[in-house]
Design an enzyme around this catalytic site. Structure first.
Site, PDB file in Angstrom:
ATOM      1  N   THR A  85       4.996   6.051   2.873  1.00 36.49           N
ATOM      2  CA  THR A  85       4.025   5.327   3.686  1.00 36.49           C
ATOM      3  C   THR A  85       3.664   4.125   2.870  1.00 36.49           C
ATOM      4  OG1 THR A  85       3.105   7.338   4.527  1.00 36.49           O
ATOM      5  CG2 THR A  85       1.864   5.412   4.942  1.00 36.49           C
TER       6      THR A  85
ATOM      7  N   LYS B  35       0.857  -1.169   0.000  1.00 36.31           N
ATOM      8  CA  LYS B  35       0.000   0.000   0.000  1.00 36.31           C
ATOM      9  C   LYS B  35       0.894   1.221   0.000  1.00 36.31           C
ATOM     10  CE  LYS B  35      -1.112   2.385   3.035  1.00 36.31           C
ATOM     11  NZ  LYS B  35      -0.659   3.747   3.500  1.00 36.31           N
TER      12      LYS B  35
ATOM     13  N   ASN C  60      -5.318  15.691   2.468  1.00 31.07           N
ATOM     14  CA  ASN C  60      -4.454  15.832   3.635  1.00 31.07           C
ATOM     15  C   ASN C  60      -4.869  16.963   4.573  1.00 31.07           C
ATOM     16  OD1 ASN C  60      -2.074  13.838   3.444  1.00 31.07           O
ATOM     17  ND2 ASN C  60      -2.349  14.576   1.359  1.00 31.07           N
TER      18      ASN C  60
END
Length: 425
Positions: A191, A180, A420
């Site tokens: 990430t 992911k 975000n």
């Protein structure tokens, strides 16, 4: 000639591996699977790479500790909480996750790798994992990769997995992966949580060598937004069930293994870049004619990391000055007067590369905008058409040598800020 063949099955494609995913309620607003389990029926040799951020998730810390002996047999992951900046309670929660999985599977706690992703600085209720671990374990199957690949997603819009079949020492081996990654992606990993499984027999030392070699030209050549996460974890587990003679040193068998790993990791790197938060297109930068491979990659990375370049890609604006500017503030020496730039794309390119080999940008739509230090009188409409496709290549030719390097990124859109700006909700 390569003997690599793409197959189905993700992390469950190799012999002896099963997986599962389910929703246990880590984050109340999440409506899809949030917990994944990957298991090998026999112990594995293993290796890993982790975030270079000084601030590390408690999941990263415990996994680094568990991996110190080069052994693993299972991995458990949660989405919706990073378990980072969570102090002693976070450390205890990570350990309890490992213990829960080990207890259900009947294996050693230190052979469980722990992953997490999500909001930083928030505690989570680990009893939700403990209370559902038997159900998660009961659902382990060869088709379980379909549930697990969803469970590891956060802001991803598409699951990311791949599997290959290759030959080592006359034995058919398989390798599978899921990962992911969408935001907080930078060239020191992002990430990104990545799981790699293989039934090839290979020592922990050679796994470590292959993994570190492979990521330099794949995962570490991806940037979405320049932010290096606290949670990056990539573990490869090899259970040896293919029956080949164990790879314990360099040679033809190691080369075949590394080729398969590179092929698969390149696909995953492209998938991550294509699915950058808010992105509308994948950007691939290929630099040729550099003095060394490292120099070529460094120049390519500077280009795809530039916010101005990313904005130009969003607007499909062939403002090549921004690309040269990005190269110019790199520490790499090059001569702008020996440099040329092209943009290329292929109509209808599949940004998620489901067919893996269906995207080759060279030759269909090409426009040169800069030649040996001189701007070209190019067709602006053609350039806009090329740069409006879902996958666009920036091709740079330097005059410094014969080395090449590649990096992948995406455009910068309004949606990146929206995603975000309210991430915690």
């Amino acid at each position: 000639m390569s003997n690599i063949k793409f197959i189905d099955g993700g992390v469950c494609a190799p012999q002896g591996f099963t997986a599962n995913g389910m929703r246990v309620g880590i984050k109340a607003s999440r409506k899809i699977n949030d917990t994944a389990l990957v298991y090998s029926e026999v112990p594995c040799n293993a290796a890993g790479v982790f975030t270079k951020n000084r601030v590390k998730s408690e999941s990263v810390k415990i996994t680094q500790k568990h991996l110190a002996d080069g052994k693993a047999q299972a991995a458990i992951e949660i989405s919706g909480n990073a378990n980072t900046c969570t102090g002693p309670q976070g450390a205890e929660n990570a350990l309890r996750m490992a213990k829960a999985a080990a207890g259900a599977l009947g294996i050693k706690t230190e052979d469980v790798m722990v992953y997490s992703t999500g909001v930083i600085g928030a505690q989570f209720d680990v009893t939700k994992v403990e209370n559902n671990i038997e159900t998660l374990k009961a659902g382990l199957s060869k088709k379980g990769h379909e549930e697990a690949r969803i469970a590891i997603m956060t802001t991803d819009t598409h699951y990311k997995e791949c599997a290959v079949e290759f030959t080592v020492g006359g034995k058919v081996c398989r390798m599978g992966t899921m990962c992911k990654g969408s935001g907080m992606i930078h060239i020191n990993m992002g990430t990104m949580l990545s799981f790699i499984t293989t039934d090839c027999a290979i020592s922990s030392a050679m796994l470590d060598k292959a993994l570190h070699s492979s990521i330099e030209g794949t995962y570490n050549c991806v940037s979405v937004d320049g932010d290096t996460s606290t949670n990056d974890t990539l573990i490869i587990m090899a259970n040896g069930m293919a029956g080949n003679t164990e790879i314990t040193g360099p040679g033809a068998d190691y080369d075949a293994f590394l080729e398969a790993l590179n092929k698969m990791n390149t696909i995953m790197a492209k998938k991550i870049a294509a699915d950058g938060e808010g992105a509308t297109r994948l950007v691939e930068c290929n630099v040729h004619g550099a003095a060394t491979v490292e120099a070529a990659r460094a120049l390519a990375k500077e280009i795809i990391c530039s916010s101005l370049v990313k904005a130009a890609m969003f607007g499909a604006d062939a403002n090549f000055g921004r690309f040269l500017c990005a190269m110019g503030y790199s520490p790499i020496e090059f001569d702008p007067e020996k440099t040329s730039i092209w943009f290329t794309s292929k109509s209808g390119a599949n940004r998620y590369f489901e067919n893996y080999d269906d995207f080759e940008v060279h030759g269909e739509n090409v426009v040169q905008v800069y030649k040996d230090g001189v701007p070209m009188n190019f067709d602006e409409e053609l350039a806009k058409k090329i740069m409006s496709e879902q996958a666009v290549e920036i091709l740079v030719q330097c005059g410094e040598g014969n080395a090449s390097g590649t990096a992948w990124g995406c455009d910068l859109t309004y949606d990146y800020v929206k995603i975000n700006g309210d991430y915690r909700t």
